[in-house]
Design an enzyme around this catalytic site. Sequence first.
Site, PDB file in Angstrom:
ATOM      1  N   HIS A   1       0.831  -1.212   0.000  1.00  0.00           N
ATOM      2  CA  HIS A   1       0.000   0.000   0.000  1.00  0.00           C
ATOM      3  C   HIS A   1       0.865   1.262   0.000  1.00  0.00           C
ATOM      4  O   HIS A   1       2.028   1.194  -0.367  1.00  0.00           O
ATOM      5  CB  HIS A   1      -1.009  -0.058   1.156  1.00  0.00           C
ATOM      6  CG  HIS A   1      -1.697  -1.403   1.228  1.00  0.00           C
ATOM      7  ND1 HIS A   1      -2.734  -1.756   0.386  1.00  0.00           N
ATOM      8  CD2 HIS A   1      -1.423  -2.512   1.979  1.00  0.00           C
ATOM      9  CE1 HIS A   1      -3.098  -3.010   0.631  1.00  0.00           C
ATOM     10  NE2 HIS A   1      -2.307  -3.498   1.596  1.00  0.00           N
TER      11      HIS A   1
ATOM     12  N   GLU B   1      -2.254   0.208   7.808  1.00  0.00           N
ATOM     13  CA  GLU B   1      -1.382  -0.857   7.313  1.00  0.00           C
ATOM     14  C   GLU B   1      -0.160  -0.293   6.583  1.00  0.00           C
ATOM     15  O   GLU B   1       0.963  -0.763   6.764  1.00  0.00           O
ATOM     16  CB  GLU B   1      -2.169  -1.785   6.368  1.00  0.00           C
ATOM     17  CG  GLU B   1      -1.354  -2.979   5.899  1.00  0.00           C
ATOM     18  CD  GLU B   1      -2.095  -3.834   4.876  1.00  0.00           C
ATOM     19  OE1 GLU B   1      -3.281  -3.553   4.584  1.00  0.00           O
ATOM     20  OE2 GLU B   1      -1.473  -4.778   4.355  1.00  0.00           O
TER      21      GLU B   1
ATOM     22  N   HIS C   1       2.720  -7.109   4.394  1.00  0.00           N
ATOM     23  CA  HIS C   1       1.342  -6.678   4.666  1.00  0.00           C
ATOM     24  C   HIS C   1       0.938  -6.980   6.099  1.00  0.00           C
ATOM     25  O   HIS C   1       1.563  -7.805   6.770  1.00  0.00           O
ATOM     26  CB  HIS C   1       0.368  -7.401   3.711  1.00  0.00           C
ATOM     27  CG  HIS C   1       0.513  -6.947   2.303  1.00  0.00           C
ATOM     28  ND1 HIS C   1      -0.304  -6.019   1.716  1.00  0.00           N
ATOM     29  CD2 HIS C   1       1.450  -7.285   1.352  1.00  0.00           C
ATOM     30  CE1 HIS C   1       0.092  -5.800   0.459  1.00  0.00           C
ATOM     31  NE2 HIS C   1       1.160  -6.564   0.223  1.00  0.00           N
TER      32      HIS C   1
ATOM     33  N   GLU D   1       1.917 -11.796   5.702  1.00  0.00           N
ATOM     34  CA  GLU D   1       0.929 -11.091   6.523  1.00  0.00           C
ATOM     35  C   GLU D   1       1.449 -11.153   7.951  1.00  0.00           C
ATOM     36  O   GLU D   1       1.600 -12.236   8.521  1.00  0.00           O
ATOM     37  CB  GLU D   1      -0.443 -11.775   6.426  1.00  0.00           C
ATOM     38  CG  GLU D   1      -1.097 -11.697   5.049  1.00  0.00           C
ATOM     39  CD  GLU D   1      -1.683 -10.320   4.733  1.00  0.00           C
ATOM     40  OE1 GLU D   1      -1.615  -9.416   5.603  1.00  0.00           O
ATOM     41  OE2 GLU D   1      -2.207 -10.147   3.611  1.00  0.00           O
TER      42      GLU D   1
HETATM   43 ZN    ZN Z   1      -2.208  -5.397   2.479  1.00  0.00          ZN
END
Ligand code: ZN
Length: 405
Positions: free
Chosen positions: A239, A253, A306, A368
């Site tokens: 992002h 995030e 992420h 993640e």
């Molecule tokens: Zn993400």
Amino acid sequence: MLKVASFSKLLLCFLVLFSFTLSFHAGRTEAAYTFQASVSADVLNVRSQPGTTYSIVGKLTKSQVVTVYEQKNGWSRIAYGSLKGWVSSQYITATTWTGYITATNLNFRSAPGGSVIGTLPNGTSVKVYGNDGTWLKVYASTLNKTGWVASSYVSKQKPAAVVSKVVLKANTNIRKGPGTSYPILYTANMGMFLDQLEESNGWVKVKDANGVIGWVSGTLVRDPNTVLKGKVIVLDPGHGGYDPGTRGVTYLEKTLTLRTALELKPLLENAGAKVILTRGSDIYLSLTQRVNISNNNKAHAFLSLHYNAYSSTSSGVMTFYYNSSKDAPLANTIQSFLASSTQLRNMGSKYGNYHVLRDNSQPAALVELGFLSNPTEEKLVATSTYQKKAAKGLYDGLFRYFLTR
Ligand SMILES: [Zn+2]
């Protein structure tokens, strides 16, 4: 008898004159090898030439420090102030000591503060002959030269040998001797670090953390400094810019992914890797742009970072791969070390059809790093302790991945 005596005296005079001329010239070239010595006899005769038959030109007393210019046949040519001559070598003690270089590379100079005539690497032993202020006069056998070094970088303390490490490339037997005919002491795990003591015929003598000494085949060990050296690693903080990613109560995030990337980057760089960030600030990048950075730089590994969102009770770390042969080994290894370092729930590594993996021609994984939808986990992953643990886990995973590549 008289005649013979006077003839021999004449001969002696001639010899004295001749040898004086010789030593005068020799003295000039040997000046670089002078050293200091203290008188150990209560009274020591200084003679005109090396021998008890020669005339006494002066006397020295115990503990006086003389400069020695040359030594031969048990005699030393010395100077003490203006007094010059020869003394019996057995009554003087060289005031030398052995020093060890503590600087990484110490300049070796022609004179105190003079021109550099060589360098002495850390740990080199030198004979120290004298000093002049903050400078030491030393003889370095490695250079076969006498010169001057700064005294603050010379220690009398012998340094602990710089131990080089090896890391095991596979689970392997540690044996009692250098060969497969020797009995097995124990089986050690891949990735284990050992001190390298010596090497013999393709076998390496090693010491483990418990002090157990054994031998391992040289084909099964690797210099850990070479594992990440030169590897091109693209870190992709997910992002950015107008795309915040998911959000918790406090954190976005995109902010946390960049923090993790910036925490991991120096670890990899210190190990010699070339790290490329797809973004190093809060900017927007398309998924295609991110993949292009990986492909164009022929990344040895691409890692997209992420943070997750699902329910307020979701917890754990997971890693995705797209291609089971190209990407899965990277994803599996990273996931295993990430889970162990962070101690978050291990959700495993699994297939994921993500753009940054699918269009990537280089080995790629998407991690993640915890759930921002879980307020407790959000607080945890935002701590610097967690960020360091996550970076260490990712680093260890990459190290292990490249250990056999
Ligand atoms: Zn993400």
